[in-house]
Design a protein around this motif. Structure first.
Motif, PDB file in Angstrom:
ATOM      1  N   PRO A 473      42.861  25.791  42.206  1.00 52.02           N
ATOM      2  CA  PRO A 473      42.569  25.345  40.842  1.00 52.02           C
ATOM      3  C   PRO A 473      41.424  26.136  40.237  1.00 52.02           C
ATOM      4  CG  PRO A 473      41.628  23.806  42.419  1.00 52.02           C
ATOM      5  CD  PRO A 473      42.402  24.828  43.219  1.00 52.02           C
ATOM      6  N   PHE A 474      41.520  26.419  38.957  1.00 56.42           N
ATOM      7  CA  PHE A 474      40.474  27.129  38.218  1.00 56.42           C
ATOM      8  C   PHE A 474      40.565  26.645  36.775  1.00 56.42           C
ATOM      9  CE2 PHE A 474      37.596  30.718  38.985  1.00 56.42           C
ATOM     10  CZ  PHE A 474      37.169  31.020  37.697  1.00 56.42           C
ATOM     11  N   ASN A 475      40.344  25.348  36.618  1.00 53.06           N
ATOM     12  CA  ASN A 475      40.611  24.624  35.370  1.00 53.06           C
ATOM     13  C   ASN A 475      40.108  25.359  34.118  1.00 53.06           C
ATOM     14  OD1 ASN A 475      41.147  22.604  33.500  1.00 53.06           O
ATOM     15  ND2 ASN A 475      40.269  20.974  34.754  1.00 53.06           N
ATOM     16  N   PRO A 476      40.989  25.578  33.114  1.00 49.28           N
ATOM     17  CA  PRO A 476      42.358  25.094  32.955  1.00 49.28           C
ATOM     18  C   PRO A 476      43.427  26.009  33.562  1.00 49.28           C
ATOM     19  CG  PRO A 476      41.679  26.145  30.932  1.00 49.28           C
ATOM     20  CD  PRO A 476      40.489  26.208  31.859  1.00 49.28           C
ATOM     21  N   TRP A 477      42.991  27.067  34.237  1.00 49.31           N
ATOM     22  CA  TRP A 477      43.916  27.955  34.929  1.00 49.31           C
ATOM     23  C   TRP A 477      44.182  27.441  36.346  1.00 49.31           C
ATOM     24  CZ3 TRP A 477      45.564  32.753  32.732  1.00 49.31           C
ATOM     25  CH2 TRP A 477      44.897  33.132  31.548  1.00 49.31           C
ATOM     26  N   HIS A 478      45.196  28.001  36.972  1.00 45.08           N
ATOM     27  CA  HIS A 478      45.295  27.920  38.421  1.00 45.08           C
ATOM     28  C   HIS A 478      45.778  29.279  38.920  1.00 45.08           C
ATOM     29  CE1 HIS A 478      49.581  26.947  37.526  1.00 45.08           C
ATOM     30  NE2 HIS A 478      49.828  27.514  38.703  1.00 45.08           N
ATOM     31  N   ILE A 479      45.442  29.580  40.167  1.00 42.43           N
ATOM     32  CA  ILE A 479      45.780  30.870  40.772  1.00 42.43           C
ATOM     33  C   ILE A 479      46.789  30.631  41.892  1.00 42.43           C
ATOM     34  CG2 ILE A 479      44.884  32.825  42.097  1.00 42.43           C
ATOM     35  CD1 ILE A 479      42.234  32.442  40.631  1.00 42.43           C
ATOM     36  N   VAL A 574      47.685  31.363  35.933  1.00 46.33           N
ATOM     37  CA  VAL A 574      48.616  30.675  35.039  1.00 46.33           C
ATOM     38  C   VAL A 574      47.869  29.622  34.241  1.00 46.33           C
ATOM     39  CG1 VAL A 574      50.800  29.421  34.905  1.00 46.33           C
ATOM     40  CG2 VAL A 574      50.387  31.001  36.811  1.00 46.33           C
ATOM     41  N   ILE A 575      48.233  29.496  32.961  1.00 44.56           N
ATOM     42  CA  ILE A 575      47.590  28.512  32.093  1.00 44.56           C
ATOM     43  C   ILE A 575      48.598  27.977  31.092  1.00 44.56           C
ATOM     44  CG2 ILE A 575      46.829  30.217  30.370  1.00 44.56           C
ATOM     45  CD1 ILE A 575      44.242  28.588  30.032  1.00 44.56           C
ATOM     46  N   VAL A 576      48.411  26.737  30.678  1.00 43.82           N
ATOM     47  CA  VAL A 576      49.170  26.141  29.582  1.00 43.82           C
ATOM     48  C   VAL A 576      48.290  25.066  28.963  1.00 43.82           C
ATOM     49  CG1 VAL A 576      50.278  24.316  30.970  1.00 43.82           C
ATOM     50  CG2 VAL A 576      51.408  25.171  28.910  1.00 43.82           C
TER      51      VAL A 576
END
Length: 616
Positions: A473-479, A574-576
């Motif tokens: 997790p890398f809020n709001p992204w994730h790897i 990835v992000i949304v």
């Protein structure tokens, strides 16, 4: 008249703010069924859609499932003007001499599922459905229920169906062998995972059956089986612990996490919150519990979930058979009425008196050890990373259980054609092909670990190909990181999140090397390649229509490329998120790939194997 999707829903126009609003919703959902009751009242056939069980059982399903909402409605003091129809149907459906007889019951029979709702009705409101029957009718009904509970039930949440039938028989004074009830209650204990979680049988998966079946039935038992104080107290304590975790399966707008099978049961997912109130379990402040409950039904009130006549459709956000299971008949969606259990409580109950509180915010990722997940509360959404679960005997099972990530706002896609690699979605997944036509995705797993807020899995798309996947997790992204070892070259496609597609091609696509972005009307979705060697190409596609659970037409960013034989490392960020003006929003700094050696070290030192993978 032009079809209005917003009005294809009996809940449409209901503010859903009060107990009376919820009661009105229960009745409004039932009324469209009235034209489909048979003359004798026992059969409700809503369409020609078939399930794997026979028509008589499907017709019983249409008859019985609405009782999950009708019974609490009546128990709470509201008028239900159609009890004569249900009494007539119960008498004819259980009568072997009647043309509308539901049929004899065998081991592991769908009729056992539906008769649990009848048992619930007998236990809760015998004055409406039992006491007005003649003595001969009572004998016929009791004989039929006894024949059901004396057979064997499927070794999962079905075990509670015998228990519910028995609660009804007990309430109306019918004698039976209690030892079989106790045996099933004891056997359910083997499904426990810890911290209030169960698995749904001897399987390697946990899903919404845990809140809307295992806990739901256990909490009903804790209230109605007044003689069994010890079990009732244990069930309450488990639900109290479980609530702290399962709230992370609900978004700030009320949407539940789209994950697992039986999504067509829709707002049954919110039934857990009503069951807490029914059983007097203040696991969270009543205001918070009520907030989760009411936001959930309001979310559903805005979607076209019914056919033109107001009958609930098979589907999720709209009518959709692609996502269904073989056990979904046209009456199946009415398990959604389990949501209404809280109506049995009086108006002055603290649950109904409380003002709704918003869902609390969580800045840090939340590990959920038992299901092997990590929840990230992002703007307007909850993103849940998943180490992977398994269900190898169901259409779409890999999409329902084995994606890398799931979401409350965006749902997920079901692949429409496993022989069309170039057109597949692979949202939240990595797709692999060795011929450019057929493809493989994560299905069964050899290993699944959680270490803090990070996840790991090892899986084999072919016997001679190994993939190791790390999710960070890398809020709001994730790897996502994938280490692939293959003896031959493979084509790869990896997808981000699917968002709603606008009409008139008004959405904006960005695609180039190592990056794909979709800027929709209300959302932005992106995937960026972080692979240390050769970069994949970005592709902004519109997936095959009707593959997403929530929206019939979607947009999806992908990364595509080829890998050689040997060992290859792929990575992506990835992000949304929903945004007010997607055209002007910057994605901001993209996270960088972490050091793989350090990542492996963290799993070596603190990684925990998922307990659910120790199932038989």
């Amino acid at each position: 008249m032009i079809y209005d999707p917003a009005r294809a829903n009996p809940l449409y126009g209901n503010a859903l703010l009060s107990r009376d609003d919820v009661a009105r919703a229960a009745l409004d959902l039932f009324k469209p069924l009235l034209p489909y009751f048979s003359e004798g009242g026992a059969r409700v056939r809503l369409s020609a859609i078939g399930a794997h069980f026979d028509r008589a059982a499907a017709d019983l399903e249409g008859f019985a499932r609405p009782l999950w909402g009708i019974v609490p409605l009546a128990a709470g003091g509201y008028d239900f003007p159609y009890w004569d129809l249900y009494r007539r149907g119960l008498a004819t459906g259980t009568n072997p001499s009647h043309s509308e007889y539901w049929g004899d019951i065998s081991d592991r029979d769908q009729r056992q599922v539906e008769l649990a709702a009848v048992g619930f009705a007998l236990a809760m409101v015998p004055e409406h459905i039992w006491e007005p029957l003649s003595d001969a009718q009572k004998e016929t009904v009791a004989s039929y229920l006894l024949s059901a509970r004396d057979k064997e039930f499927v070794d999962n949440n079905w075990k509670f169906f015998r228990v519910l039938i028995d609660l009804g028989l007990t309430r109306v004074g019918v004698a039976f062998d209690r030892s079989k009830t106790d045996r099933y209650l004891d056997e359910v204990e083997a499904f426990r995972l810890g911290d209030g979680w169960y698995r749904d049988g001897a399987v390697k998966r946990v899903d919404h059956y845990i809140p809307f079946a295992m806990h739901f039935y256990a909490l009903i038992y804790s209230v109605l089986a007044k003689h069994d104080v010890k079990r009732g107290e244990a069930y309450r304590k488990r639900a109290e612990v479980f609530a702290v975790d399962i709230r992370h399966w609900f978004g700030p707008d009320g949407a539940a996490l789209a994950f697992g099978r039986s999504q067509t049961y829709r707002f049954a997912a919110g039934g857990f919150w009503g069951a807490l109130a029914f059983a007097e379990v203040e696991a969270l402040p009543w205001a918070e519990i009520k907030g989760y409950y009411m936001r959930h039904i309001r979310w559903w009130s805005q979607l076209p979930i019914a056919d033109r006549d107001g009958v609930l459709s098979i589907g999720y956000g709209y009518p959709n058979l692609l996502m269904s299971e073989s056990y979904n008949s046209a009456g199946s969606p009415y398990w959604a009425l389990k949501f209404f259990l809280a109506l049995a409580l009086p108006a002055d109950h603290p649950f109904w008196q409380a003002d709704e509180a918003p869902a609390p915010s969580f800045a840090d990722p939340v590990p959920l050890k038992e299901p092997g997940m990590v929840a990230m509360h992002t703007p307007g959404n909850v993103v849940v990373l998943a180490s992977g679960q398994q269900h190898d005997k169901m259409r779409g099972a890999n999409e329902k259980y084995s994606k890398f990530v799931y979401s409350t706002r965006y749902g997920f896609n079901i692949e429409a054609d496993d022989r069309h690699f170039a057109a597949a979605s692979f949202d939240g997944m990595l797709g692999l092909s060795d011929d450019g036509v057929h493809f493989r995705i994560r299905e069964t797993l050899e290993e699944a670990l959680i270490a803090g807020d990070k996840l790991y899995s090892r899986w084999r798309p072919w016997n001679d190909v190994t993939v190791e996947t790390w999710l960070i997790p890398f809020n709001p992204w994730h790897i996502r990181i994938h280490r692939i070892v293959t003896p031959r070259p493979l084509q790869t496609t990896e997808g981000g999140f699917a968002i709603e597609r606008s009409d008139f091609n008004s959405d904006i696509a960005e695609q180039d090397e190592a990056r794909a972005v979709w800027r929709g009307r209300n959302d932005i979705s992106a995937i960026v390649d972080l692979s240390p060697a050769s970069r994949r190409m970005g592709h902004a596609i519109s997936p095959i229509a009707n593959t997403n659970l929530i929206h019939a037409k979607t947009l999806l960013p992908q990364l595509r490329g080829e890998i050689d034989n040997g060992c290859t490392l792929l990575a992506a960020a990835v992000i949304v998120m929903p945004v007010s003006d997607p055209r002007k929003v910057s994605l901001g700094p993209v996270p960088t790939i972490p050091d793989l050696a350090e990542l492996q070290k963290s799993f070596s030192s603190s990684g925990t194997r998922l307990a659910l993978f120790d199932a038989g």
